[in-house]
Design an enzyme around this catalytic site. Structure first.
Site, short mmCIF file in Angstrom:
data_model
loop_
_atom_site.label_atom_id
_atom_site.label_comp_id
_atom_site.label_asym_id
_atom_site.label_seq_id
_atom_site.Cartn_x
_atom_site.Cartn_y
_atom_site.Cartn_z
N LYS A 296 -20.28 -32.18 -45.96
CA LYS A 296 -20.23 -32.53 -44.55
C LYS A 296 -20.03 -34.05 -44.44
CE LYS A 296 -23.00 -31.85 -40.32
NZ LYS A 296 -24.22 -31.25 -39.77
N SER B 160 -23.69 -28.11 -35.99
CA SER B 160 -22.68 -29.12 -36.18
C SER B 160 -21.93 -29.05 -37.51
CB SER B 160 -23.33 -30.50 -36.04
OG SER B 160 -24.31 -30.68 -37.05
N SER C 213 -28.05 -26.58 -37.52
CA SER C 213 -26.66 -26.91 -37.82
C SER C 213 -26.10 -26.36 -39.11
CB SER C 213 -26.46 -28.43 -37.80
OG SER C 213 -26.29 -28.84 -36.46
#
Ligand code: GLN
Length: 491
Positions: free
Chosen positions: A79, A154, A178
């Site tokens: 990420k 996210s 997330s």
């Protein structure tokens, strides 16, 4: 070889049998990304050359007949808020567009040492604030099961990269859902470990008392294998637990074979009430029945403060966000309005104001404002302090329920993946999509989401996620139950 479905043990076996090479795998990953990226938008940047070079090294080891670690040669994605030396770490924000990290996050260092190969950085909601991966400055990411729907957020880019077969596993970060929510929407496995199990050194902070890095994988075994490498104490993160509770020596064989006989499952009533999609509920209840057939005992339990979790989270996390994001001032690093000749930046305050006005998106600004407000003198007691007290009550709910049962089972999300744009202009609606993932984050207990089937909608099969919540540092038990469910569901 179907690269898009390969698991970590299968890759390991293929290397041993000479059926594939690490270079071939990286090439396949890049090929799949090349094919799908335009549609899905899961990556912000790729490391083609470095990945191929790292793969060559692994192949040399294979050629020399050396012992290979289980993650060696396995392509994965990070990420964009987990830093890697000499690589950009944008966090999905314009304000860090040109930020190149001078060091490796601890998890990156550990994975590199284990021989896993980074393919690139995945798209995310700006600074990990969001539930749909629509607030990134760079692009929107789409759900591979239905391109008109969000992948969740996210860590949407990481979940899509795994679900669509672009990489074998990915790391995400989970502050209040997330990792789990996008894993559920995309039909993959996602773990939010116990708070303090994995080092946050090199994870760009959103809300530090909640943030945890977590693996996103194609199945439970892969999740154990990745977690085993990245978990454990770290001198660079004082919140990372140093004693023997934080052990990552998971016994894979017992995890895979022990089953659920004799275990006590708690079914928290608050998670099966209003707002839950009827079909999602049926799917999760069907799994509970299957577990009962395999010898688990179920008990209805209550976590009475669940209703307050969202409100508590959306006071505490913006407070921490407003403080963590204060460092982006246009001077030390990241975007600076000073480089723009059209901007008036002849005094210090204007540099701050202009840089932050330009650099941050709407959601980041909204949270900075809320956070600053709840921390301000006069409102601190009424909001921040009160929310901290409620957080303690939520934690106590979990502590008392784990005196009675081994683990809890709930849906991961109240609905299936929603449409792109559906909640973007309505922050409260967006916040509500975290209703089932927030409480265990506030308590810091480990929580895992795994697929438990699909539901047909608009001619598309959309995945349903099931959430298992365990007591502190009882990840092994979650893995064990999850393995049993995986076998039952895939029958
Ligand atoms: N969706 C939640 C938020 O926007 C959680 C985000 C996260 O877990 N990073 O704050």
């Amino acid at each position: 070889m179907d690269f898009e479905k390969l698991t970590i043990p299968e890759i390991h076996k293929q290397f041993h049998e000479g059926k594939t090479s690490a270079v071939e795998l990286v090439e396949r990953a890049l090929e799949v990304i090349g094919k799908k990226e335009k549609d899905l938008g899961s990556f912000i940047s790729l490391d083609r050359e470095e990945a191929l070079k790292a793969a060559e090294k692994v192949d040399k080891k294979i050629a020399r007949g050396e012992e290979l670690g289980i993650l060696e040669g396995v392509p994965f994605a990070l990420k964009a808020n987990i830093v890697m030396k000499d690589k950009i770490a944008t966090c999905g924000s314009q304000i860090l567009e040109n930020f190149v990290s001078p060091y490796d996050a601890t998890v990156v260092k550990k994975l590199k040492e284990a021989g896993a190969i980074v393919i690139g950085r995945t798209n995310m909601d700006e600074f990990a604030m969001g539930s749909s991966t629509e607030t990134s400055f760079y692009k929107k990411t789409r759900n591979p099961h239905d391109r008109t729907r969000v992948p969740g957020g996210s860590s949407g880019g990481s979940a899509v990269a795994v679900a669509s077969g672009e990489v074998v596993f990915a790391l995400g970060s989970d502050t209040a859902g997330s990792v789990r929510q996008p894993a559920a929407f995309c039909g993959v496995v996602g773990l939010k470990p116990t708070y303090g199990a994995i080092s946050r050194y090199g994870l760009v902070a959103m809300a530090s008392s909640l943030d945890q890095i977590g693996p996103i994988t194609r199945n439970i075994t892969d999740c154990v294998l990745v977690q085993r490498v990245i978990q454990g104490p770290d001198a660079y993160d004082s919140t990372c637990v140093k004693d023997k509770r934080n052990s990552s020596r998971y016994d894979l064989e017992s995890i895979q074979n022990l089953g659920v006989k004799g275990l006590k499952i708690g079914v928290p009533q608050e998670y099966f009430e209003k707002g839950l999609d009827k079909k999602v509920k049926e799917k999760v209840e069907a799994v509970i029945k299957l577990l009962e057939k395999k010898g688990a005992k179920t008990e209805k339990v209550s976590l009475p403060h669940t209703d307050y979790a969202i409100a508590t989270y959306y006071i505490l996390s913006p407070a921490e966000v407003s403080s963590n994001l204060a460092r982006y001032d246009g001077i030390r690093y990241g975007y600076s309005a000073m480089v723009d000749p059209d901007k008036k930046t002849d005094d210090l305050l204007s540099v701050y104001l202009e840089s932050r006005k330009e650099g941050f998106g709407n959601e980041a600004k909204r949270r900075i404002m809320v956070g600053t407000y709840v921390l301000s003198s006069g409102y601190y007691d009424a909001y921040y302090l009160k929310a901290q007290k409620v957080r303690s009550l939520i934690r106590k709910d979990f502590e008392s329920v784990f005196k009675k049962v081994d683990f809890l089972i709930t849906p991961t999300t109240p609905t299936l993946a929603f449409k792109l744009g559906e909640k973007l202009d309505d922050p409260l609606q967006m916040y509500m999509s975290d209703v089932m993932t927030v409480p265990s984050s506030l308590a810091g207990v480990p929580t895992l989401s795994l697929p438990c089937g699909t539901i047909e909608k608009d001619d598309k099969k959309l995945p349903v996620g099931l959430q298992l919540i365990g007591n502190y540092f009882e990840e092994a038990k979650l893995f064990q139950v999850a393995c049993a469910i995986e076998k039952l569901v895939n029958k």
